[in-house]
Design a protein around this motif. Structure first.
Motif, PDB file in Angstrom:
ATOM      1  N   THR A  89      -0.902  10.143  -5.264  1.00  0.00           N
ATOM      2  CA  THR A  89      -1.502   8.852  -5.599  1.00  0.00           C
ATOM      3  C   THR A  89      -1.848   8.065  -4.346  1.00  0.00           C
ATOM      4  O   THR A  89      -1.248   8.245  -3.292  1.00  0.00           O
ATOM      5  N   SER A  90      -2.800   7.156  -4.523  1.00  0.00           N
ATOM      6  CA  SER A  90      -3.144   6.161  -3.504  1.00  0.00           C
ATOM      7  C   SER A  90      -3.206   4.815  -4.218  1.00  0.00           C
ATOM      8  O   SER A  90      -3.982   4.644  -5.161  1.00  0.00           O
TER       9      SER A  90
ATOM     10  N   THR B 153       0.861  -1.178   0.000  1.00  0.00           N
ATOM     11  CA  THR B 153       0.000   0.000   0.000  1.00  0.00           C
ATOM     12  C   THR B 153       0.892   1.220   0.000  1.00  0.00           C
ATOM     13  O   THR B 153       1.827   1.317   0.804  1.00  0.00           O
TER      14      THR B 153
ATOM     15  N   SER C 267       0.688   5.500  -0.290  1.00  0.00           N
ATOM     16  CA  SER C 267      -0.134   6.707  -0.327  1.00  0.00           C
ATOM     17  C   SER C 267       0.742   7.944  -0.283  1.00  0.00           C
ATOM     18  O   SER C 267       1.618   8.060   0.588  1.00  0.00           O
TER      19      SER C 267
END
Length: 195
Positions: free
Chosen positions: A13-14, A7, A9
């Motif tokens: 962007t994520s 993941t 972030s």
């Protein structure tokens, strides 16, 4: 099974990426950039590496951050899923024909990231994706994954075919390099004993 989820972030962007190196080429890719999705689907299908990508990026600016950060996240997921790289073949290469186009891809899962890029496009964009971003994706992926990657389009005219031959070649080279070598299942493929 050799799997990993990353993941990532940022203010631009994520992203969530999951890879399964021992998959069957199942993909579920959503980046908001249609042509990029198509290329990542080719990467998954032809490498037999399962790939899930969810990217939300600042596409109101352009696709640069989306493509770059997705490349980083996929590379990080590859590196994590490979672990200590015990048993892998390490090297992979492919000649990838796509109609009039032929691309050669060679790579080494060495822990020493490097990109040699010898491919050119005559269009600025394919769909909404700037063609200069193909090199940038490969650079970001190679850096994050710790891969030495050489990409050379030997010849070709159609820009779509050039892009697709690159991603299919990368996929097939990754498939070979990440496979477990049944003759050396318990060994790291380096005289140093570590990669």
């Amino acid at each position: 099974m050799r799997t990993a989820t990353i993941t990532r972030s940022t203010s631009e962007t994520s992203i969530e990426v999951t890879v399964n190196l021992d998959g069957t080429g199942v993909y579920d890719v959503q980046t908001g950039v249609g042509f990029f999705d198509h290329m990542l689907e080719q990467l998954s299908r032809h490498s037999l590496i399962d790939l899930t990508v969810r990217t939300k990026g600042d596409l109101h600016i352009d696709a640069h951050h989306t493509v770059e950060d997705t490349g980083i996240a996929i590379g990080q997921a590859f590196a994590r899923a490979l672990g200590d790289k015990r048993g892998i073949r390490r090297y992979g290469e492919a000649l990838s024909p796509m109609d009039e186009t032929l691309t050669r891809v060679a790579l080494d899962i060495s822990g020493r990231p490097w990109l040699v890029w010898k491919s050119r496009f005559t269009q600025a964009q394919l769909g909404t994706m700037d063609t200069e971003m193909f090199e940038h994706f490969c650079h970001s992926f190679a850096q994050a994954a710790g891969i030495t990657l050489h990409v050379e389009t030997l010849y070709g005219a159609n820009n779509h075919h050039i892009a697709e031959s690159i991603f299919k070649g990368l996929a097939r080279a990754l498939r070979t390099a990440t496979e477990i070598d049944p003759r050396k299942v318990d060994a790291v493929p380096s005289t140093k004993g570590v990669l």
